[in-house]
Design a protein around this motif. Structure first.
Motif, PDB file in Angstrom:
ATOM      1  N   GLU A 194       0.836  -1.205   0.000  1.00  0.00           N
ATOM      2  CA  GLU A 194       0.000   0.000   0.000  1.00  0.00           C
ATOM      3  C   GLU A 194       0.866   1.249   0.000  1.00  0.00           C
ATOM      4  OE1 GLU A 194      -3.354   0.717  -0.205  1.00  0.00           O
ATOM      5  OE2 GLU A 194      -3.378  -1.359  -0.905  1.00  0.00           O
ATOM      6  N   TYR A 195       1.951   1.188   0.745  1.00  0.00           N
ATOM      7  CA  TYR A 195       2.883   2.319   0.770  1.00  0.00           C
ATOM      8  C   TYR A 195       3.488   2.545  -0.609  1.00  0.00           C
ATOM      9  CZ  TYR A 195       7.266   4.825   1.531  1.00  0.00           C
ATOM     10  OH  TYR A 195       8.304   5.714   1.434  1.00  0.00           O
ATOM     11  N   VAL A 196       3.886   1.468  -1.288  1.00  0.00           N
ATOM     12  CA  VAL A 196       4.492   1.594  -2.620  1.00  0.00           C
ATOM     13  C   VAL A 196       3.502   2.215  -3.595  1.00  0.00           C
ATOM     14  CG1 VAL A 196       5.474   0.323  -4.569  1.00  0.00           C
ATOM     15  CG2 VAL A 196       6.123  -0.289  -2.233  1.00  0.00           C
ATOM     16  N   VAL A 197       2.234   1.841  -3.505  1.00  0.00           N
ATOM     17  CA  VAL A 197       1.209   2.462  -4.347  1.00  0.00           C
ATOM     18  C   VAL A 197       1.214   3.974  -4.140  1.00  0.00           C
ATOM     19  CG1 VAL A 197      -1.289   2.732  -4.679  1.00  0.00           C
ATOM     20  CG2 VAL A 197      -0.296   0.444  -4.506  1.00  0.00           C
ATOM     21  N   GLY A 198       1.278   4.403  -2.883  1.00  0.00           N
ATOM     22  CA  GLY A 198       1.279   5.829  -2.580  1.00  0.00           C
ATOM     23  C   GLY A 198       2.502   6.557  -3.094  1.00  0.00           C
ATOM     24  N   VAL A 199       3.664   5.874  -3.067  1.00  0.00           N
ATOM     25  CA  VAL A 199       4.896   6.499  -3.572  1.00  0.00           C
ATOM     26  C   VAL A 199       4.841   6.639  -5.086  1.00  0.00           C
ATOM     27  CG1 VAL A 199       7.392   6.277  -3.813  1.00  0.00           C
ATOM     28  CG2 VAL A 199       6.299   5.694  -1.647  1.00  0.00           C
ATOM     29  N   VAL A 200       4.448   5.578  -5.780  1.00  0.00           N
ATOM     30  CA  VAL A 200       4.368   5.636  -7.236  1.00  0.00           C
ATOM     31  C   VAL A 200       3.364   6.707  -7.661  1.00  0.00           C
ATOM     32  CG1 VAL A 200       3.805   4.376  -9.346  1.00  0.00           C
ATOM     33  CG2 VAL A 200       5.054   3.227  -7.502  1.00  0.00           C
ATOM     34  N   ALA A 201       2.243   6.789  -6.953  1.00  0.00           N
ATOM     35  CA  ALA A 201       1.229   7.796  -7.272  1.00  0.00           C
ATOM     36  C   ALA A 201       1.772   9.207  -7.120  1.00  0.00           C
ATOM     37  CB  ALA A 201       0.007   7.611  -6.363  1.00  0.00           C
ATOM     38  N   ALA A 202       2.648   9.399  -6.142  1.00  0.00           N
ATOM     39  CA  ALA A 202       3.203  10.734  -5.887  1.00  0.00           C
ATOM     40  C   ALA A 202       4.408  11.046  -6.750  1.00  0.00           C
ATOM     41  CB  ALA A 202       3.595  10.853  -4.411  1.00  0.00           C
ATOM     42  N   GLU A 203       5.202  10.023  -7.073  1.00  0.00           N
ATOM     43  CA  GLU A 203       6.503  10.252  -7.699  1.00  0.00           C
ATOM     44  C   GLU A 203       6.508  10.220  -9.226  1.00  0.00           C
ATOM     45  OE1 GLU A 203       9.279  11.197  -6.568  1.00  0.00           O
ATOM     46  OE2 GLU A 203       9.527  10.661  -4.460  1.00  0.00           O
ATOM     47  N   MET A 204       5.538   9.521  -9.837  1.00  0.00           N
ATOM     48  CA  MET A 204       5.600   9.341 -11.288  1.00  0.00           C
ATOM     49  C   MET A 204       4.216   9.535 -11.901  1.00  0.00           C
ATOM     50  SD  MET A 204       7.149   6.089 -13.444  1.00  0.00           S
ATOM     51  CE  MET A 204       8.878   6.575 -13.267  1.00  0.00           C
ATOM     52  N   PRO A 205       4.116  10.247 -13.031  1.00  0.00           N
ATOM     53  CA  PRO A 205       2.814  10.414 -13.689  1.00  0.00           C
ATOM     54  C   PRO A 205       2.186   9.062 -14.020  1.00  0.00           C
ATOM     55  CG  PRO A 205       4.412  11.937 -14.622  1.00  0.00           C
ATOM     56  CD  PRO A 205       5.182  11.002 -13.722  1.00  0.00           C
ATOM     57  N   ALA A 206       0.908   8.906 -13.697  1.00  0.00           N
ATOM     58  CA  ALA A 206       0.225   7.625 -13.891  1.00  0.00           C
ATOM     59  C   ALA A 206       0.116   7.241 -15.360  1.00  0.00           C
ATOM     60  CB  ALA A 206      -1.162   7.676 -13.255  1.00  0.00           C
ATOM     61  N   LEU A 207       0.249   8.190 -16.265  1.00  0.00           N
ATOM     62  CA  LEU A 207       0.156   7.894 -17.691  1.00  0.00           C
ATOM     63  C   LEU A 207       1.503   7.505 -18.304  1.00  0.00           C
ATOM     64  CD1 LEU A 207      -2.437  10.495 -19.021  1.00  0.00           C
ATOM     65  CD2 LEU A 207      -2.738   8.057 -18.578  1.00  0.00           C
ATOM     66  N   PHE A 208       2.550   7.399 -17.479  1.00  0.00           N
ATOM     67  CA  PHE A 208       3.819   6.869 -17.972  1.00  0.00           C
ATOM     68  C   PHE A 208       3.613   5.410 -18.380  1.00  0.00           C
ATOM     69  CE2 PHE A 208       7.742   9.429 -16.400  1.00  0.00           C
ATOM     70  CZ  PHE A 208       7.215  10.583 -16.973  1.00  0.00           C
TER      71      PHE A 208
END
Length: 323
Positions: A72-86
């Protein structure tokens, strides 16, 4: 005389009762699986059995990490750190980097729970909804899928989780770790990242008056010259192109100090002076070590999978499942 013997007998009875009520349950607990930290603390406080309890195995943090919490934490980091459309492969690379970084920090801190505020951005569900608005369900599903496809996976070097540093975009090459944090790490070596040239605002300009520059840099010490006589000279760069040292007036700064003081996007900068203003031209965005996020996007667009992307940016690493 009889009264004294009666008192002594009562004392013995009381001792036996205490042994039966207190020490016998403790012995049973020890045999059945050990003491909790709370029990040990209570016994130490109430009965002064420090020396005895030193020999009893105590609860340790040598346990598997709580995977649901970590994922769940990793989901939050990816959501914050990288554009979801990458591209998906870039998102997967980001997920593995984020998970590896967190696992390393948890091990360093002997923690069985996720640590926040340790160097990675994080967006909880509310922050994701605010960021994505009406597209929340769509983007959240994309990010969760990328994380799920890499579940539990981390990068290791010599059997240890690596310091999985990453940044937005390099200047065209990533930087050796010792030029960013002083420590040379064998897996954080400078590598090509030419795809960063297509990143937004890869080259950026910022202009300050000579007085502004003088004030910001004087916080680090005496520059030896007034603002209108200030010059930048003796610029020394790393092989990757980032500024390592530069002399301003009579004082020498690291490239990182200049970047921090002036709020520059990276330490790959050039300086020009026009009248009473300085213009700084930067390439890239971030400290430059480890994985470039826009570089990862460029590799994914070119058909690389996330293992290939990560193996490019982190030298000689292996992948394993964190258990």
């Amino acid at each position: 005389m009889q009264l004294r013997w009666i008192k002594k007998i009562c004392s013995y009875i009381l001792i036996y009762v205490l042994l039966a009520v207190v020490l016998l349950p403790l012995l049973v607990t020890f045999i059945m699986g050990g003491f909790s930290a709370e029990t040990i603390a209570q016994v130490q406080s109430l009965y002064g059995l420090d020396e005895y309890l030193q020999a009893i195995p105590q609860e340790t943090t040598d346990k598997p990490f709580p995977q649901n919490e970590l994922e769940e934490y990793v989901v939050g980091v990816v959501a914050a750190e990288m554009p979801a459309l990458f591209p998906t492969e870039a998102l997967k690379a980001q997920a593995v980097a984020a998970r590896t970084y967190q696992v390393r920090k948890m091990q360093e801190n002997h923690s069985t729970h996720v640590l926040y505020d340790v160097g990675q951005a994080y967006a909880d569900t509310d922050a994701q909804k605010k960021k994505w608005g009406a597209d929340y369900e769509k983007y959240a599903a994309i990010v969760r899928d990328a994380v799920a496809q890499t579940a539990g996976e981390i990068m290791v070097y010599d059997g240890e989780p690596i310091l999985a540093a990453f940044h937005a975009q390099s200047c065209g090459k990533t930087e050796d770790s010792e030029h960013v944090w002083t420590q040379a790490l064998p897996y954080l070596r400078s590598v090509e990242s030419s795809g960063d040239a297509t990143a937004p605002d890869h080259t950026a300009l910022v202009t300050y008056s000579d007085t502004e520059v003088w004030e910001k840099l004087s916080a680090y010490g005496n520059l030896g010259f007034p603002a209108d006589k200030l010059t930048f000279s003796h610029i020394i760069r790393s092989d990757a192109g980032y500024v390592l040292r530069v002399t301003v007036g009579k004082k020498t700064f690291s490239g990182q100090e200049i970047r921090s003081a002036l709020g520059l996007r990276s330490t790959d900068f050039t300086v020009t002076k026009h009248g009473n203003t300085f213009t700084f031209t930067t390439k890239g965005y971030g400290h430059g070590a480890g994985m470039s996020q826009y570089g990862a996007k460029a590799f994914a667009d070119a058909g690389y999978d996330y293992h290939q992307i990560l193996s490019h940016y982190y030298t000689d690493i292996l992948f394993e499942i964190n258990e």
